[in-house]
Design an enzyme around this catalytic site. Structure first.
Site, PDB file in Angstrom:
ATOM      1  N   HIS A  54      -5.151  81.745  42.566  1.00  0.00           N
ATOM      2  CA  HIS A  54      -5.311  80.681  43.559  1.00  0.00           C
ATOM      3  C   HIS A  54      -4.021  79.880  43.665  1.00  0.00           C
ATOM      4  CE1 HIS A  54      -7.239  77.287  45.715  1.00  0.00           C
ATOM      5  NE2 HIS A  54      -6.450  76.542  44.952  1.00  0.00           N
ATOM      6  N   GLU A  55      -3.439  79.530  42.524  1.00  0.00           N
ATOM      7  CA  GLU A  55      -2.183  78.780  42.545  1.00  0.00           C
ATOM      8  C   GLU A  55      -1.052  79.638  43.105  1.00  0.00           C
ATOM      9  OE1 GLU A  55      -2.343  75.718  42.209  1.00  0.00           O
ATOM     10  OE2 GLU A  55      -4.361  75.674  41.344  1.00  0.00           O
ATOM     11  N   HIS A  84      -0.910  79.371  46.758  1.00  0.00           N
ATOM     12  CA  HIS A  84      -0.148  78.236  47.291  1.00  0.00           C
ATOM     13  C   HIS A  84       1.334  78.578  47.407  1.00  0.00           C
ATOM     14  CE1 HIS A  84      -3.421  75.473  47.530  1.00  0.00           C
ATOM     15  NE2 HIS A  84      -3.650  75.435  46.230  1.00  0.00           N
TER      16      HIS A  84
END
Length: 224
Positions: A94-95, A98
């Protein structure tokens, strides 16, 4: 006070539930083993996307994971960095999502990053102005405080698509790169969906807080 609770109680209860849900989901999915650690999965996802220059660091804390767009670094908590579980893979990737957004100039992320200073300033000054305005009965101060608080609401609203998109990228890359099997996607999804609920709760709370302030201002005008 009663009216304040009527506006804010549902959002606050949802926030408490979301916090419990994300912790319980992370704990449960930490028991489901994965083929690699969170750091290894994030590294593979970044390298496959041509983001070899993005670093990965371990940081203290629990669920303190984040991507720093200024330093171009993923900072992962110990449980995620070293964890070989579905929970660790979901959070780490998920990071990494980004970082993908940052590299591709994903518009909602650009807007969100630009709104951070205004949101931080608005969060601090709005409380002071609103408190002074209500105590002194000064509507101009209240209106200015509401205006500054609107920056916080705007940040929360634009943050939602950023977080949902990062999770979608994570699930897609995990499956596409063979880091998880297709039938394991729902395990990762449990963690990411629980995390998404915390963003929804925070957004709802800020929106309802703004709605309460507007109700007080314009409700009093009607009474006058």
């Amino acid at each position: 006070m009663i009216m304040y609770l009527l506006f804010l109680a549902p959002a606050m209860l949802l926030g408490l539930y979301a916090q419990w849900k994300v912790k319980s989901s992370f704990t449960a999915m930490s028991q489901i083993p994965a083929r690699m650690s969170g750091a290894e999965a994030a590294r593979r996802m970044l390298d496959n996307g041509g983001l070899q220059s993005v670093g990965i660091e371990q940081v203290p804390g629990q669920l303190s994971d984040h991507y720093d767009p200024r330093s171009k670094v993923l900072r992962l908590s110990g449980d995620v960095y070293n964890g070989r579980s579905m929970a660790a893979l979901g959070v780490a990737c998920h990071e990494a999502g980004h970082a993908f957004q940052d590299a591709k100039g994903y518009l909602p992320l650009v807007v969100r990053n630009a709104a951070v200073p205004a949101a931080n300033f608005g969060s601090g000054i709005s409380g002071i102005l609103l408190m002074a305005g209500f105590v002194m009965g000064a509507k101009p101060l209240i209106l200015i405080g509401v205006l500054f608080f609107s920056a916080v609401v705007f940040f929360q609203l634009v943050n939602l698509p950023v977080e949902f998109d990062a999770s979608a990228r994570a699930k897609h890359e995990l499956v596409a790169q063979g880091m998880i099997a297709g039938n394991e996607e729902h395990y990762v999804g449990k963690v990411l969906n629980a995390a998404a609920l915390t963003y929804v709760a925070a957004t709802l709370q800020s929106v309802m807080t703004l709605a309460y302030y507007l109700f007080v201002i314009f409700g009093n005008q009607r009474d006058d």
